[in-house]
Scaffold this active site. Structure first.
Site, PDB file in Angstrom:
ATOM      1  N   ARG A  90     -11.956 -12.319  57.980  1.00  0.00           N
ATOM      2  CA  ARG A  90     -12.949 -11.612  58.816  1.00  0.00           C
ATOM      3  C   ARG A  90     -13.280 -12.435  60.066  1.00  0.00           C
ATOM      4  O   ARG A  90     -12.901 -12.081  61.176  1.00  0.00           O
ATOM      5  CB  ARG A  90     -14.213 -11.329  57.983  1.00  0.00           C
ATOM      6  CG  ARG A  90     -15.162 -10.333  58.625  1.00  0.00           C
ATOM      7  CD  ARG A  90     -16.062 -10.910  59.680  1.00  0.00           C
ATOM      8  NE  ARG A  90     -16.904 -12.016  59.188  1.00  0.00           N
ATOM      9  CZ  ARG A  90     -17.654 -12.767  59.991  1.00  0.00           C
ATOM     10  NH1 ARG A  90     -17.682 -12.560  61.287  1.00  0.00           N
ATOM     11  NH2 ARG A  90     -18.359 -13.772  59.490  1.00  0.00           N
ATOM     12  N   ASP A  91     -13.967 -13.545  59.910  1.00  0.00           N
ATOM     13  CA  ASP A  91     -14.413 -14.317  61.082  1.00  0.00           C
ATOM     14  C   ASP A  91     -13.210 -14.900  61.823  1.00  0.00           C
ATOM     15  O   ASP A  91     -13.204 -14.992  63.049  1.00  0.00           O
ATOM     16  CB  ASP A  91     -15.353 -15.449  60.631  1.00  0.00           C
ATOM     17  CG  ASP A  91     -16.358 -15.850  61.703  1.00  0.00           C
ATOM     18  OD1 ASP A  91     -16.231 -15.366  62.841  1.00  0.00           O
ATOM     19  OD2 ASP A  91     -17.273 -16.647  61.398  1.00  0.00           O
ATOM     20  N   HIS A 122     -22.898 -22.189  57.742  1.00  0.00           N
ATOM     21  CA  HIS A 122     -21.739 -21.559  58.396  1.00  0.00           C
ATOM     22  C   HIS A 122     -21.524 -22.253  59.743  1.00  0.00           C
ATOM     23  O   HIS A 122     -22.163 -21.909  60.730  1.00  0.00           O
ATOM     24  CB  HIS A 122     -22.067 -20.065  58.564  1.00  0.00           C
ATOM     25  CG  HIS A 122     -21.036 -19.225  59.237  1.00  0.00           C
ATOM     26  ND1 HIS A 122     -20.226 -18.352  58.548  1.00  0.00           N
ATOM     27  CD2 HIS A 122     -20.683 -19.088  60.536  1.00  0.00           C
ATOM     28  CE1 HIS A 122     -19.434 -17.707  59.393  1.00  0.00           C
ATOM     29  NE2 HIS A 122     -19.687 -18.140  60.615  1.00  0.00           N
ATOM     30  N   HIS A 167     -19.259 -23.526  62.979  1.00  0.00           N
ATOM     31  CA  HIS A 167     -18.051 -23.392  63.803  1.00  0.00           C
ATOM     32  C   HIS A 167     -17.741 -24.778  64.359  1.00  0.00           C
ATOM     33  O   HIS A 167     -18.636 -25.610  64.525  1.00  0.00           O
ATOM     34  CB  HIS A 167     -18.256 -22.346  64.910  1.00  0.00           C
ATOM     35  CG  HIS A 167     -18.160 -20.941  64.401  1.00  0.00           C
ATOM     36  ND1 HIS A 167     -17.046 -20.158  64.556  1.00  0.00           N
ATOM     37  CD2 HIS A 167     -19.045 -20.188  63.697  1.00  0.00           C
ATOM     38  CE1 HIS A 167     -17.240 -18.977  63.974  1.00  0.00           C
ATOM     39  NE2 HIS A 167     -18.451 -18.962  63.444  1.00  0.00           N
ATOM     40  N   CYS A 199     -16.608 -15.828  67.382  1.00  0.00           N
ATOM     41  CA  CYS A 199     -17.363 -14.578  67.509  1.00  0.00           C
ATOM     42  C   CYS A 199     -17.089 -14.024  68.898  1.00  0.00           C
ATOM     43  O   CYS A 199     -17.393 -14.666  69.893  1.00  0.00           O
ATOM     44  CB  CYS A 199     -18.868 -14.814  67.328  1.00  0.00           C
ATOM     45  SG  CYS A 199     -19.852 -13.321  67.587  1.00  0.00           S
ATOM     46  N   ASN A 223     -13.892 -21.371  63.090  1.00  0.00           N
ATOM     47  CA  ASN A 223     -14.793 -21.835  62.041  1.00  0.00           C
ATOM     48  C   ASN A 223     -14.373 -23.243  61.622  1.00  0.00           C
ATOM     49  O   ASN A 223     -13.240 -23.657  61.830  1.00  0.00           O
ATOM     50  CB  ASN A 223     -14.645 -20.959  60.795  1.00  0.00           C
ATOM     51  CG  ASN A 223     -15.205 -19.576  60.978  1.00  0.00           C
ATOM     52  OD1 ASN A 223     -14.530 -18.694  61.498  1.00  0.00           O
ATOM     53  ND2 ASN A 223     -16.433 -19.376  60.547  1.00  0.00           N
TER      54      ASN A 223
HETATM   55  P1  HMG Z   1     -23.718   1.118  68.796  1.00  0.00           P
HETATM   56  O1  HMG Z   1     -22.815   1.623  69.871  1.00  0.00           O
HETATM   57  O2  HMG Z   1     -25.105   0.733  69.183  1.00  0.00           O
HETATM   58  O3  HMG Z   1     -23.776   2.149  67.589  1.00  0.00           O
HETATM   59  O4  HMG Z   1     -23.004  -0.088  68.083  1.00  0.00           O
HETATM   60  P2  HMG Z   1     -24.538   3.498  67.438  1.00  0.00           P
HETATM   61  O5  HMG Z   1     -25.249   3.459  66.151  1.00  0.00           O
HETATM   62  O6  HMG Z   1     -25.307   3.852  68.685  1.00  0.00           O
HETATM   63  O7  HMG Z   1     -23.323   4.531  67.327  1.00  0.00           O
HETATM   64  C1  HMG Z   1     -22.363   4.698  68.376  1.00  0.00           C
HETATM   65  C2  HMG Z   1     -21.045   5.171  67.805  1.00  0.00           C
HETATM   66  O8  HMG Z   1     -20.520   4.181  66.951  1.00  0.00           O
HETATM   67  C3  HMG Z   1     -21.150   6.430  66.948  1.00  0.00           C
HETATM   68  O9  HMG Z   1     -19.922   7.147  67.102  1.00  0.00           O
HETATM   69  C4  HMG Z   1     -21.210   5.885  65.559  1.00  0.00           C
HETATM   70  O10 HMG Z   1     -20.728   6.784  64.593  1.00  0.00           O
HETATM   71  C5  HMG Z   1     -20.270   4.703  65.652  1.00  0.00           C
HETATM   72  P3  HMG Z   1     -19.809   8.418  68.044  1.00  0.00           P
HETATM   73  O11 HMG Z   1     -20.852   9.360  67.525  1.00  0.00           O
HETATM   74  O12 HMG Z   1     -20.107   7.931  69.419  1.00  0.00           O
HETATM   75  O13 HMG Z   1     -18.405   8.850  67.845  1.00  0.00           O
HETATM   76  N1  HMG Z   1     -20.568   3.665  64.666  1.00  0.00           N
HETATM   77  C6  HMG Z   1     -19.661   3.074  63.851  1.00  0.00           C
HETATM   78  N2  HMG Z   1     -18.339   3.220  63.726  1.00  0.00           N
HETATM   79  C7  HMG Z   1     -17.716   2.474  62.791  1.00  0.00           C
HETATM   80  N3  HMG Z   1     -18.344   1.588  62.012  1.00  0.00           N
HETATM   81  C8  HMG Z   1     -19.667   1.403  62.114  1.00  0.00           C
HETATM   82  C9  HMG Z   1     -20.371   2.164  63.060  1.00  0.00           C
HETATM   83  N4  HMG Z   1     -21.670   2.206  63.423  1.00  0.00           N
HETATM   84  C10 HMG Z   1     -21.779   3.129  64.387  1.00  0.00           C
HETATM   85  N5  HMG Z   1     -20.272   0.513  61.310  1.00  0.00           N
HETATM   86  C11 HMG Z   1     -22.619  -1.483  66.185  1.00  0.00           C
HETATM   87  C12 HMG Z   1     -23.644  -0.778  67.017  1.00  0.00           C
HETATM   88  C13 HMG Z   1     -23.368  -2.411  65.244  1.00  0.00           C
HETATM   89  C14 HMG Z   1     -21.826  -0.458  65.389  1.00  0.00           C
HETATM   90  C15 HMG Z   1     -21.671  -2.273  67.115  1.00  0.00           C
HETATM   91  O14 HMG Z   1     -22.442  -3.048  67.962  1.00  0.00           O
HETATM   92  C16 HMG Z   1     -20.715  -3.143  66.366  1.00  0.00           C
HETATM   93  O15 HMG Z   1     -19.802  -2.666  65.714  1.00  0.00           O
HETATM   94  N6  HMG Z   1     -20.887  -4.484  66.442  1.00  0.00           N
HETATM   95  C17 HMG Z   1     -20.066  -5.402  65.686  1.00  0.00           C
HETATM   96  C18 HMG Z   1     -20.033  -6.732  66.340  1.00  0.00           C
HETATM   97  C19 HMG Z   1     -19.286  -7.691  65.463  1.00  0.00           C
HETATM   98  O16 HMG Z   1     -18.572  -7.331  64.558  1.00  0.00           O
HETATM   99  N7  HMG Z   1     -19.433  -9.001  65.773  1.00  0.00           N
HETATM  100  C20 HMG Z   1     -18.784 -10.032  65.062  1.00  0.00           C
HETATM  101  C21 HMG Z   1     -19.330 -10.250  63.684  1.00  0.00           C
HETATM  102  S1  HMG Z   1     -20.808 -11.237  63.655  1.00  0.00           S
HETATM  103  C22 HMG Z   1     -20.257 -12.891  63.674  1.00  0.00           C
HETATM  104  O17 HMG Z   1     -19.101 -13.134  63.892  1.00  0.00           O
HETATM  105  C23 HMG Z   1     -21.228 -14.001  63.377  1.00  0.00           C
HETATM  106  C24 HMG Z   1     -21.074 -14.586  61.961  1.00  0.00           C
HETATM  107  O18 HMG Z   1     -19.753 -15.076  61.756  1.00  0.00           O
HETATM  108  C25 HMG Z   1     -22.078 -15.735  61.755  1.00  0.00           C
HETATM  109  C26 HMG Z   1     -22.062 -16.758  62.876  1.00  0.00           C
HETATM  110  O19 HMG Z   1     -20.995 -17.344  63.170  1.00  0.00           O
HETATM  111  O20 HMG Z   1     -23.154 -16.960  63.458  1.00  0.00           O
HETATM  112  C27 HMG Z   1     -21.340 -13.520  60.899  1.00  0.00           C
HETATM  113 MG    MG Z   2     -19.050 -16.989  62.417  1.00  0.00          MG
END
Ligand code: HMG
Ligand code: MG
Length: 298
Positions: free
Chosen positions: A14-15, A206, A208, A239, A248
């Site tokens: 994933r990450d 966690h 990096h 990220c 990571n």
């Molecule tokens: P948004 O655009 O605000 O979503 O995105 P929305 O609720 O307004 O919906 C817009 C559209 O997205 C709609 O579709 C929804 O159905 C669809 P439309 O009607 O326009 O066709 N939608 C989705 N589709 C698939 N899967 C979903 C989903 N939700 C809504 N789950 C959202 C908000 C959260 C979805 C978006 O911002 C997003 O996907 N963000 C993900 C970012 C991400 O993955 N970042 C990396 C992971 S975090 C990380 O790495 C940190 C960590 O490792 C810890 C650390 O290191 O600190 C964990």
């Molecule tokens: Mg991370």
């Protein structure tokens, strides 16, 4: 005294992959995760159910989930940002879901398009429903040691959001150094403060390795009694919504350090290296961990 056993949670699929530009075939991801399952790991975060436009690499989360060989004794987890992600995850019979948010306002907004206040009710509902379905829930808190947009994040803000996540009912809270800026003294001070207000039973770290300080930060965390660490094999990762976030902490480097210090992980280092070599060959570039650098020279 340092702990005798440490749990390593593998977040490479994933990450690690979420930031890689080279698109990995679903079958190759599945083969890789199956190899990771043979290494003795007890936890694998295999993908995320986020919007495919935001993270194209992981758009095949569902196929991956249904194709991997499940090993008894391994928890297979996936990241979910909201109700929609949870529903998709539940269709795949995941063991655990991971919710995530940031301690800093700007990173939260850039990463999940919501303010911190707007995020609480969304995640509260996700946790409630996941628990009703019999799943355990992990919470990630990002930018604990610094934000790419805001710089330093006040410790009280970190503790406040941590308490909110724990109150929602997360089983574990993973504190993220999202952009790899933490230094050992800062980790010491931060954990000292956190310990005054939270129990460490549910805390994981966690790190990096952007600036090469992840292992040093692990050592300080071990001295505080933390026994769960997230890592990604070969040091894959980052990220995409945090400028400058690189890999990571590498699972192979962490395993090496812990085993050399006589701390058990249950992981077979040789098999772990084999799995790193496999994903390295699929990515077509050398992975950054120290273990892989030694290995690539041989
Ligand atoms: P948004 O655009 O605000 O979503 O995105 P929305 O609720 O307004 O919906 C817009 C559209 O997205 C709609 O579709 C929804 O159905 C669809 P439309 O009607 O326009 O066709 N939608 C989705 N589709 C698939 N899967 C979903 C989903 N939700 C809504 N789950 C959202 C908000 C959260 C979805 C978006 O911002 C997003 O996907 N963000 C993900 C970012 C991400 O993955 N970042 C990396 C992971 S975090 C990380 O790495 C940190 C960590 O490792 C810890 C650390 O290191 O600190 C964990
Ligand atoms: Mg991370």
């Amino acid at each position: 005294a340092l702990p005798k056993h440490v749990t390593i949670k593998e977040v490479g699929p994933r990450d690690g992959l979420q930031n890689e530009k080279v698109e990995i075939d679903t079958a190759d991801k599945v083969a890789w995760i199956n190899q990771l399952s043979e290494t003795g790991l007890s936890y694998i975060e295999f993908s995320s159910f986020v919007h495919p436009k935001w993270i194209p690499q992981l758009k095949d989360a569902k196929q991956v989930a249904s194709s991997i060989k499940r090993h008894p004794g391994i928890t297979y987890a996936a990241l979910v940002p909201n109700q929609k992600g949870l529903e998709a995850a539940l269709e795949t019979d995941v063991d655990e879901v991971s919710i995530f948010m940031s301690a800093s306002e700007t990173h939260n907004k850039k990463n999940i398009n919501k303010s911190i206040e707007e995020t609480y009710p969304i995640l509260t509902q996700v946790v409630e429903e996941a628990k009703q379905e019999g799943k355990t829930v992990r919470g990630y808190l990002s930018t604990v040691f610094g934000c790419p947009y805001e710089g330093a994040v006040p410790i009280q803000q970190v503790i406040e959001v941590s308490i909110r996540l724990l109150d929602m009912g997360v089983d574990e809270l993973s504190l993220g150094d999202t952009i790899g800026v933490a230094n050992p003294l800062q980790v010491d001070r931060t954990l000292t403060e956190i310990r005054k207000q939270l129990s460490f039973d549910q805390i994981a770290m966690h790190f990096h390795n952007t600036r090469g300080m992840a292992l040093a930060n692990v050592l300080v965390s071990l001295e505080h009694g933390i026994t769960t660490f997230d890592a990604s094999v070969g040091g894959l990762g980052g990220c995409p919504y945090a400028k400058g976030a690189s890999g990571n902490l590498a699972t192979d480097d962490l395993v090496h350090m812990l085993h050399e210090m006589g701390i058990e992980t249950g992981i077979n280092a040789e098999q772990l290296t084999q799995s790193a070599l496999y994903i390295q060959s699929k990515l077509g570039k050398s992975l950054p961990s120290h273990q892989m650098q030694v290995c690539n020279k041989e």
